[in-house]
Write an enzyme that holds these catalytic residues in place. Sequence first.
Site, PDB file in Angstrom:
ATOM      1  N   ARG A 162      33.838  30.982  48.521  1.00 22.76           N
ATOM      2  CA  ARG A 162      33.046  32.208  48.440  1.00 22.76           C
ATOM      3  C   ARG A 162      31.600  31.924  48.011  1.00 22.76           C
ATOM      4  O   ARG A 162      30.924  32.830  47.523  1.00 22.76           O
ATOM      5  CB  ARG A 162      33.672  33.211  47.443  1.00 22.76           C
ATOM      6  CG  ARG A 162      34.982  33.836  47.888  1.00 22.76           C
ATOM      7  CD  ARG A 162      35.400  34.970  46.957  1.00 22.76           C
ATOM      8  NE  ARG A 162      34.533  36.144  47.065  1.00 22.76           N
ATOM      9  CZ  ARG A 162      33.558  36.441  46.237  1.00 22.76           C
ATOM     10  NH1 ARG A 162      33.262  35.656  45.202  1.00 22.76           N
ATOM     11  NH2 ARG A 162      32.837  37.541  46.412  1.00 22.76           N
ATOM     12  N   THR A 178      37.986  51.070  31.636  1.00 26.86           N
ATOM     13  CA  THR A 178      37.914  52.321  30.889  1.00 26.86           C
ATOM     14  C   THR A 178      39.181  53.123  31.163  1.00 26.86           C
ATOM     15  O   THR A 178      39.504  53.403  32.325  1.00 26.86           O
ATOM     16  CB  THR A 178      36.674  53.137  31.285  1.00 26.86           C
ATOM     17  OG1 THR A 178      35.502  52.327  31.155  1.00 26.86           O
ATOM     18  CG2 THR A 178      36.538  54.367  30.389  1.00 26.86           C
ATOM     19  N   ASP A 226      36.038  40.499  45.388  1.00 24.80           N
ATOM     20  CA  ASP A 226      36.012  41.370  46.561  1.00 24.80           C
ATOM     21  C   ASP A 226      37.099  42.439  46.402  1.00 24.80           C
ATOM     22  O   ASP A 226      37.882  42.417  45.454  1.00 24.80           O
ATOM     23  CB  ASP A 226      36.258  40.556  47.831  1.00 24.80           C
ATOM     24  CG  ASP A 226      35.181  39.506  48.058  1.00 24.80           C
ATOM     25  OD1 ASP A 226      34.005  39.784  47.762  1.00 24.80           O
ATOM     26  OD2 ASP A 226      35.537  38.408  48.527  1.00 24.80           O
TER      27      ASP A 226
END
Length: 222
Positions: free
Chosen positions: A15, A167, A192
Amino acid sequence: MTFRFDPIDLDTYPRREHFEHFLAMQLTYSATVMIDITELRLALRERGLRAYPAQIWMLSETVLRVPEFRMSVDPEGRLGQFDALDPLYTVFNEATKTFSGIWTRHVRDFRVFHDAVIADIERFNTGRYNPQGESPINVLNVSSIPWVDFTAFNLNLPTNYTLPIFTIGRYVESNGRTEMPLAIQIHHAVCDGYHLGLFVEELRRLAADWPRWLPAPSSVSG
């Protein structure tokens, strides 16, 4: 506190183009997913265990299973991977109406971790932002907003901070099921959509597989 940071060889990193492109853009993205915790919630109540340590443990345990969620850039600018992340979580102080950021070392044994979190909260929930002093760099950021349920949540982070931020929202009750809203903020340089999907799948599997990691009711006292 000990941890290991293993640099990644960009010459062999598949990547590399994606990493360099999105890091230069400082591109983060967020997704909010619902995690079914119906049976887990009942099991915790039956054992007299608290939900927040369980939520934190599941998140820090799941990042062990998805390497991309442990990737960071060190002070020398090298991309690498931590062997584990220790959760840094927010705790609300009723007296000051502020919160403290508290960190606890992650361990694989949930009961040991649960008791350590409770002890740290009792000791450090002062309302000060950083009551333990400087936190380690291999932290997993977790916040809880138990007053609000949400279907979307976003942190505005024009930054090259690549570790994930979670969260947790107020539970949603519907058709006899209990779901936990979870907002996941990640950096596109290291994650990704495919990696996000892996993480959510693993987290849902862990929540459903609670009999494997929760202690038996007879072994829980107090």
